[in-house]
Design an enzyme around this catalytic site. Sequence first.
Site, mmCIF file in Angstrom:
data_model
loop_
_atom_site.group_PDB
_atom_site.id
_atom_site.type_symbol
_atom_site.label_atom_id
_atom_site.label_comp_id
_atom_site.label_asym_id
_atom_site.label_seq_id
_atom_site.Cartn_x
_atom_site.Cartn_y
_atom_site.Cartn_z
ATOM 1 N N ALA A 65 0.844 -1.202 0.000
ATOM 2 C CA ALA A 65 0.000 0.000 0.000
ATOM 3 C C ALA A 65 0.872 1.243 0.000
ATOM 4 O O ALA A 65 2.004 1.223 0.500
ATOM 5 C CB ALA A 65 -0.891 -0.004 1.243
ATOM 6 N N GLY A 108 0.812 -5.334 0.366
ATOM 7 C CA GLY A 108 -0.116 -5.474 -0.755
ATOM 8 C C GLY A 108 0.513 -6.133 -1.966
ATOM 9 O O GLY A 108 -0.192 -6.729 -2.789
ATOM 10 N N GLU A 111 0.052 -9.644 -1.279
ATOM 11 C CA GLU A 111 -1.387 -9.936 -1.401
ATOM 12 C C GLU A 111 -1.820 -9.987 -2.865
ATOM 13 O O GLU A 111 -2.670 -10.798 -3.232
ATOM 14 C CB GLU A 111 -2.180 -8.877 -0.617
ATOM 15 N N GLU A 131 3.095 -5.408 7.645
ATOM 16 C CA GLU A 131 2.203 -4.378 8.203
ATOM 17 C C GLU A 131 2.340 -4.246 9.712
ATOM 18 O O GLU A 131 2.241 -3.149 10.279
ATOM 19 C CB GLU A 131 0.739 -4.698 7.843
HETATM 20 N N1 COA Z 1 4.479 3.398 0.363
HETATM 21 C C1 COA Z 1 4.972 4.619 0.148
HETATM 22 N N2 COA Z 1 6.277 4.905 0.018
HETATM 23 C C2 COA Z 1 7.148 3.860 0.116
HETATM 24 C C3 COA Z 1 6.712 2.563 0.335
HETATM 25 C C4 COA Z 1 5.318 2.341 0.456
HETATM 26 N N3 COA Z 1 4.798 1.108 0.656
HETATM 27 N N4 COA Z 1 7.790 1.760 0.391
HETATM 28 C C5 COA Z 1 8.861 2.538 0.206
HETATM 29 N N5 COA Z 1 8.478 3.819 0.046
HETATM 30 C C6 COA Z 1 9.327 4.991 -0.191
HETATM 31 C C7 COA Z 1 10.302 5.255 0.956
HETATM 32 O O1 COA Z 1 9.676 5.992 1.961
HETATM 33 C C8 COA Z 1 11.385 6.002 0.251
HETATM 34 O O2 COA Z 1 10.967 7.334 0.061
HETATM 35 P P1 COA Z 1 12.062 8.512 -0.057
HETATM 36 O O3 COA Z 1 12.897 8.184 -1.255
HETATM 37 O O4 COA Z 1 11.219 9.732 -0.216
HETATM 38 O O5 COA Z 1 12.835 8.469 1.228
HETATM 39 C C9 COA Z 1 11.428 5.346 -1.122
HETATM 40 O O6 COA Z 1 10.141 4.734 -1.313
HETATM 41 C C10 COA Z 1 12.463 4.266 -1.240
HETATM 42 O O7 COA Z 1 12.325 3.379 -0.142
HETATM 43 P P2 COA Z 1 13.582 2.748 0.584
HETATM 44 O O8 COA Z 1 13.105 2.018 1.796
HETATM 45 O O9 COA Z 1 14.629 3.786 0.794
HETATM 46 O O10 COA Z 1 14.066 1.757 -0.539
HETATM 47 P P3 COA Z 1 14.847 0.394 -0.384
HETATM 48 O O11 COA Z 1 15.240 0.042 -1.751
HETATM 49 O O12 COA Z 1 15.907 0.493 0.658
HETATM 50 O O13 COA Z 1 13.780 -0.649 0.164
HETATM 51 C C11 COA Z 1 11.631 -1.738 0.269
HETATM 52 C C12 COA Z 1 12.671 -1.029 -0.624
HETATM 53 C C13 COA Z 1 10.409 -1.999 -0.595
HETATM 54 C C14 COA Z 1 12.216 -3.048 0.769
HETATM 55 C C15 COA Z 1 11.312 -0.858 1.484
HETATM 56 O O14 COA Z 1 11.027 0.441 1.008
HETATM 57 C C16 COA Z 1 10.125 -1.297 2.296
HETATM 58 O O15 COA Z 1 10.250 -2.203 3.104
HETATM 59 N N6 COA Z 1 8.963 -0.634 2.091
HETATM 60 C C17 COA Z 1 7.794 -0.790 2.926
HETATM 61 C C18 COA Z 1 7.103 -2.089 2.707
HETATM 62 C C19 COA Z 1 5.903 -2.179 3.594
HETATM 63 O O16 COA Z 1 5.954 -2.047 4.794
HETATM 64 N N7 COA Z 1 4.733 -2.447 2.964
HETATM 65 C C20 COA Z 1 3.508 -2.598 3.653
HETATM 66 C C21 COA Z 1 2.766 -1.322 3.688
HETATM 67 S S1 COA Z 1 1.345 -1.433 4.743
#
Ligand code: COA
Length: 259
Positions: A65, A108, A111, A131
Amino acid sequence: MADPQLLTVERRDDGVTVITLANGKVNALSSALLAELHAVASDLAVDPPGAVVITGGDRIFAAGADISEFGGPDEAGAITEGFHSALDAVAAIPRFVIAAVSGYALGGGCELALACDYRIASEKAVFGQPEILLGIIPGGGGTQRLPRTVGVSRAKEMCITGRQVRADEALRIGLADEVVPPDELHDRALALAATVAAGALEAQRLTKAAIDQGMSTSLEAGLAIERDAFVEVFRSDDSRIGVASFLEHGPGHATFTGR
Ligand code: COA
């Protein structure tokens, strides 16, 4: 529908439609992307191709999400409804839908992969329902489709710890159905989809419906669904072609029409 902006749709000559998520660098499943996915999946239910592949970015299939849309309970209601309607529309496509998961499939993203019929993962794929690390729970079907896929205790452990699962473990627990080297992911998904697309599509539709409906009801009711579907399939052209071909040439030689 208007042309989608946050995903691409390629209808190929071999009957395979490829949906590629294209929402920036992490493929967040924003409400706008989910609305596009809902519209595309609904169109594919009305005018189905032979098979569907859903894929994302190379390093990130989808990061879940769009967390920037989160607020309070009112926003949460709209978000979970957006997820459920889009992912239910994907699950309702009356064709075999393959998720080709290259990298992170989190929240998501996991999912969405679960709403597909089959998951092919690259060796670099990582699945998870993180989450809980935000103090919330899955809202895109994770509490329901994950236990139906990996079993109740493993689903609880994954959702309650937020632990990420790498491709080899995903294969072991049935979250991924195949794992392939990263540079083979696209070709393998397309090859499987093309083979399926050349098959008996009405029989495939009835098979998918019977299994999906049967999994959410009693064995007795599921067997009744199968009886009806077994009768129904004999109305298809391909059942006549397939049976006649078997009697004349043996198994595996029929050329199906998709009707
Ligand atoms: N929604 C919105 N923004 C997100 C996001 C999400 N689900 N996941 C990552 N971002 C954003 C980060 O805040 C970051 O923003 P910035 O560049 O403005 O700082 C950017 O995307 C890059 O994320 P980052 O974590 O620095 O990249 P990464 O390559 O190190 O890691 C992921 C990638 C996907 C592993 C990591 O971002 C992550 O774990 N994301 C969240 C996943 C999550 O919890 N999903 C469930 C949501 S309920």
